[in-house]
Scaffold this motif. Structure first.
Motif, PDB file in Angstrom:
ATOM      1  N   LEU A 262       0.899  -0.855  -0.228  1.00  0.00           N
ATOM      2  CA  LEU A 262      -0.264   0.196   0.072  1.00  0.00           C
ATOM      3  C   LEU A 262       1.034   0.905  -0.011  1.00  0.00           C
ATOM      4  N   LEU A 263       1.925   0.988   0.333  1.00  0.00           N
ATOM      5  CA  LEU A 263       2.823   2.394   1.082  1.00  0.00           C
ATOM      6  C   LEU A 263       3.691   2.959  -0.530  1.00  0.00           C
ATOM      7  N   ARG A 264       3.516   1.242  -1.471  1.00  0.00           N
ATOM      8  CA  ARG A 264       4.641   1.911  -2.980  1.00  0.00           C
ATOM      9  C   ARG A 264       3.580   2.150  -3.822  1.00  0.00           C
ATOM     10  N   GLY A 265       1.901   1.941  -2.859  1.00  0.00           N
ATOM     11  CA  GLY A 265       1.022   1.745  -4.757  1.00  0.00           C
ATOM     12  C   GLY A 265       1.048   1.724  -5.634  1.00  0.00           C
ATOM     13  N   THR A 266       1.258  -0.254  -4.777  1.00  0.00           N
ATOM     14  CA  THR A 266       1.123  -1.157  -6.864  1.00  0.00           C
ATOM     15  C   THR A 266       0.438  -1.276  -7.254  1.00  0.00           C
ATOM     16  N   ASP A 267      -1.224  -1.504  -5.878  1.00  0.00           N
ATOM     17  CA  ASP A 267      -2.734  -1.822  -6.692  1.00  0.00           C
ATOM     18  C   ASP A 267      -3.159  -3.345  -6.730  1.00  0.00           C
ATOM     19  N   THR A 268      -1.782  -3.857  -6.141  1.00  0.00           N
ATOM     20  CA  THR A 268      -2.129  -5.165  -6.061  1.00  0.00           C
ATOM     21  C   THR A 268      -1.291  -5.482  -4.924  1.00  0.00           C
ATOM     22  N   ILE A 269      -1.792  -6.911  -4.165  1.00  0.00           N
ATOM     23  CA  ILE A 269      -1.372  -7.255  -2.118  1.00  0.00           C
ATOM     24  C   ILE A 269      -1.520  -8.825  -2.862  1.00  0.00           C
ATOM     25  N   GLU A 270      -1.070  -9.149  -1.484  1.00  0.00           N
ATOM     26  CA  GLU A 270      -1.028 -10.968  -1.256  1.00  0.00           C
ATOM     27  C   GLU A 270      -1.989 -11.697  -0.564  1.00  0.00           C
ATOM     28  N   ALA A 271      -3.141 -10.844  -0.735  1.00  0.00           N
ATOM     29  CA  ALA A 271      -4.407 -11.349   0.877  1.00  0.00           C
ATOM     30  C   ALA A 271      -5.177 -12.696  -0.623  1.00  0.00           C
ATOM     31  N   ASP A 272      -4.901 -12.040  -1.658  1.00  0.00           N
ATOM     32  CA  ASP A 272      -5.500 -13.473  -2.547  1.00  0.00           C
ATOM     33  C   ASP A 272      -5.208 -14.909  -1.869  1.00  0.00           C
ATOM     34  N   HIS A 273      -3.719 -14.808  -1.936  1.00  0.00           N
ATOM     35  CA  HIS A 273      -2.767 -15.664  -1.796  1.00  0.00           C
ATOM     36  C   HIS A 273      -2.087 -16.185  -0.405  1.00  0.00           C
ATOM     37  N   LEU A 274      -3.401 -15.147   0.948  1.00  0.00           N
ATOM     38  CA  LEU A 274      -2.653 -15.827   1.741  1.00  0.00           C
ATOM     39  C   LEU A 274      -4.183 -16.422   2.932  1.00  0.00           C
ATOM     40  N   ASN A 275      -5.045 -15.009   3.038  1.00  0.00           N
ATOM     41  CA  ASN A 275      -6.576 -14.968   3.790  1.00  0.00           C
ATOM     42  C   ASN A 275      -6.979 -16.159   2.759  1.00  0.00           C
ATOM     43  N   GLY A 276      -7.149 -15.173   1.206  1.00  0.00           N
ATOM     44  CA  GLY A 276      -7.653 -16.560   0.351  1.00  0.00           C
ATOM     45  C   GLY A 276      -7.675 -17.562  -0.638  1.00  0.00           C
ATOM     46  N   GLU A 277      -6.137 -18.190   0.538  1.00  0.00           N
ATOM     47  CA  GLU A 277      -6.390 -19.791   0.591  1.00  0.00           C
ATOM     48  C   GLU A 277      -6.539 -20.651   1.491  1.00  0.00           C
ATOM     49  N   ILE A 278      -6.917 -19.288   2.698  1.00  0.00           N
ATOM     50  CA  ILE A 278      -8.254 -20.445   3.826  1.00  0.00           C
ATOM     51  C   ILE A 278      -9.712 -20.345   3.613  1.00  0.00           C
ATOM     52  N   VAL A 279      -9.977 -19.416   2.282  1.00  0.00           N
ATOM     53  CA  VAL A 279     -11.022 -19.261   1.985  1.00  0.00           C
ATOM     54  C   VAL A 279     -11.540 -20.316   1.108  1.00  0.00           C
ATOM     55  N   LEU A 280     -10.208 -20.332   0.128  1.00  0.00           N
ATOM     56  CA  LEU A 280     -10.335 -21.513  -1.023  1.00  0.00           C
ATOM     57  C   LEU A 280     -10.076 -23.082  -0.468  1.00  0.00           C
ATOM     58  N   LEU A 281      -9.752 -23.205   0.661  1.00  0.00           N
ATOM     59  CA  LEU A 281      -9.407 -24.428   1.429  1.00  0.00           C
ATOM     60  C   LEU A 281     -10.645 -25.037   1.895  1.00  0.00           C
ATOM     61  N   GLY A 282     -11.526 -23.750   2.991  1.00  0.00           N
ATOM     62  CA  GLY A 282     -12.204 -23.778   3.705  1.00  0.00           C
ATOM     63  C   GLY A 282     -14.012 -24.027   3.048  1.00  0.00           C
ATOM     64  N   ARG A 283     -14.246 -23.535   1.323  1.00  0.00           N
ATOM     65  CA  ARG A 283     -14.776 -24.254   0.563  1.00  0.00           C
ATOM     66  C   ARG A 283     -15.038 -25.303   0.068  1.00  0.00           C
ATOM     67  N   LEU A 284     -13.726 -25.479  -0.464  1.00  0.00           N
ATOM     68  CA  LEU A 284     -13.395 -27.387  -0.961  1.00  0.00           C
ATOM     69  C   LEU A 284     -13.402 -28.214   0.469  1.00  0.00           C
ATOM     70  N   HIS A 285     -13.739 -28.296   1.484  1.00  0.00           N
ATOM     71  CA  HIS A 285     -13.936 -28.961   3.361  1.00  0.00           C
ATOM     72  C   HIS A 285     -15.006 -28.051   3.763  1.00  0.00           C
ATOM     73  N   GLY A 286     -16.146 -27.602   3.363  1.00  0.00           N
ATOM     74  CA  GLY A 286     -17.216 -27.198   3.875  1.00  0.00           C
ATOM     75  C   GLY A 286     -16.950 -26.329   5.275  1.00  0.00           C
ATOM     76  N   VAL A 287     -15.863 -25.896   5.529  1.00  0.00           N
ATOM     77  CA  VAL A 287     -15.861 -25.269   6.551  1.00  0.00           C
ATOM     78  C   VAL A 287     -15.655 -23.534   5.721  1.00  0.00           C
ATOM     79  N   PRO A 288     -16.482 -22.622   6.940  1.00  0.00           N
ATOM     80  CA  PRO A 288     -16.594 -21.358   6.160  1.00  0.00           C
ATOM     81  C   PRO A 288     -15.857 -20.483   6.958  1.00  0.00           C
ATOM     82  N   ALA A 289     -15.364 -20.015   5.973  1.00  0.00           N
ATOM     83  CA  ALA A 289     -14.094 -18.830   6.422  1.00  0.00           C
ATOM     84  C   ALA A 289     -14.477 -17.106   6.429  1.00  0.00           C
ATOM     85  N   PRO A 290     -15.879 -16.605   6.577  1.00  0.00           N
ATOM     86  CA  PRO A 290     -15.878 -15.362   6.571  1.00  0.00           C
ATOM     87  C   PRO A 290     -15.231 -13.976   6.845  1.00  0.00           C
TER      88      PRO A 290
END
Length: 323
Positions: A262-290
């Protein structure tokens, strides 16, 4: 052994400078103003021990840097940039070129293994910063980082041992481990709070409560997925007090890699691959991760809109999660 460090930001820049200073053949791959600054004046490495300029060769692409038969490629870009980086790398590197993933998250190794037969994961405990072109900071001293590694999906071979020895010679603490992904999944749980720091800033109270929610979800999801993870106590014992981060002049603002995006204004961030990994695995295994899903979405929007770190009050975020 020679190293091509692909993505010479905070981690890659510090590591490259230290490997070069330790006598290794190092080539950096960078881009934009950072590449131009390194080419014209070297890498300025700042730390609690002082500042030095290291004349590491820098290039704009794998084709320009070249990847020879005795080279090891270290991937140090953020996970969202890995697919494009691998596509460029495969054009010039042999399929047997060792590819070492010095990255947060757990998806990079699998992506690399589709294209390269010798892939290694690194559990990165490495407080570093890159805000200004040509400048990188190692926040920990005298040990700059803990870089245990192993072959993916498991095992140890001579390359893993040789890379660990090189890291150790450059001042890092590094061991070759046959179960490196167990350690990387523990690091993933730790990294779930990166987006909270980027959105809400540092501090205790509501932000800490949000982070605890994210990590509790993460633990539940990994358990449901049957993923073996190093326990928290074992991880703390490995880190012990190896990493010490005294303040120093010119130190970049506090916060991890997501804050720096955010400080460098890159317009991308790695949340899809950190928090998003938990979201993906939760969807695959039926565990909500809201909680992880909400934080993932907000972090992506903050990066896309180039918002400053701390733009979301932690109390507001906690209230949305409670609702």
């Amino acid at each position: 052994m020679a190293f091509v460090i692909y993505g010479a930001g905070a981690v890659g820049g510090v590591l490259g400078a230290r490997l070069h200073s330790a006598g290794f053949d190092v080539r950096l791959i960078a881009r934009g103003a950072h590449l131009s600054a390194i080419r014209s004046g070297g890498v300025r490495l700042e730390s609690p021990e002082g500042a030095t300029t290291v004349p590491v060769p820098a290039y704009g692409s794998p084709a320009e840097a070249g990847v020879g038969p005795d080279d090891v490629v270290l991937l140090t870009m953020k996970s969202q940039d890995t697919p494009a980086a691998l596509d460029a790398l495969r054009l010039v590197a042999s399929s047997t070129t060792p590819v070492v993933c010095l990255q947060n998250g757990v998806a990079n190794e699998r992506l690399a293994l589709r294209l390269f037969s010798h892939v290694y994961g690194v559990c990165v405990m490495f407080p570093a910063a890159h805000i200004e072109p040509g400048v990188v900071q190692a926040r920990s001293a005298p040990v700059p980082g803990l870089l245990d590694l192993g072959r993916y999906p498991g095992g140890v071979d001579e390359t893993a041992r040789s890379v660990a020895a090189a890291f150790s010679k450059a001042g890092f603490v590094s061991e070759a481990r046959d179960d490196i992904m167990r350690w990387k999944y523990r690091k993933l749980i730790m990294n779930l709070g990166n987006a909270v720091t980027a959105l809400c800033g540092t501090g205790s109270g509501p932000a800490a409560q949000v982070t605890e929610l994210l990590r509790s979800e993460g633990e539940a999801v990994l358990a449901a997925a049957g993923i073996d993870v190093v326990d928290d106590e074992t991880d703390r014992a490995r880190r012990a007090d190896l990493l010490r981060t005294p303040a120093f002049e010119g130190q970049a603002p506090e916060g991890g890699s997501s804050v720096q995006s955010l400080l460098r204004g890159t317009d991308t961030i790695e949340a899809d691959h950190l928090n998003g990994e938990i979201v993906l695995l939760g969807r695959l295994h039926g565990v909500p991760a809201p909680a992880n899903e909400l934080v993932r979405q907000l972090a992506v929007v903050a990066a896309r809109e180039r918002r400053a770190p701390g733009s979301v009050p932690a109390t507001d975020l906690l209230a949305r999660l409670a609702a």
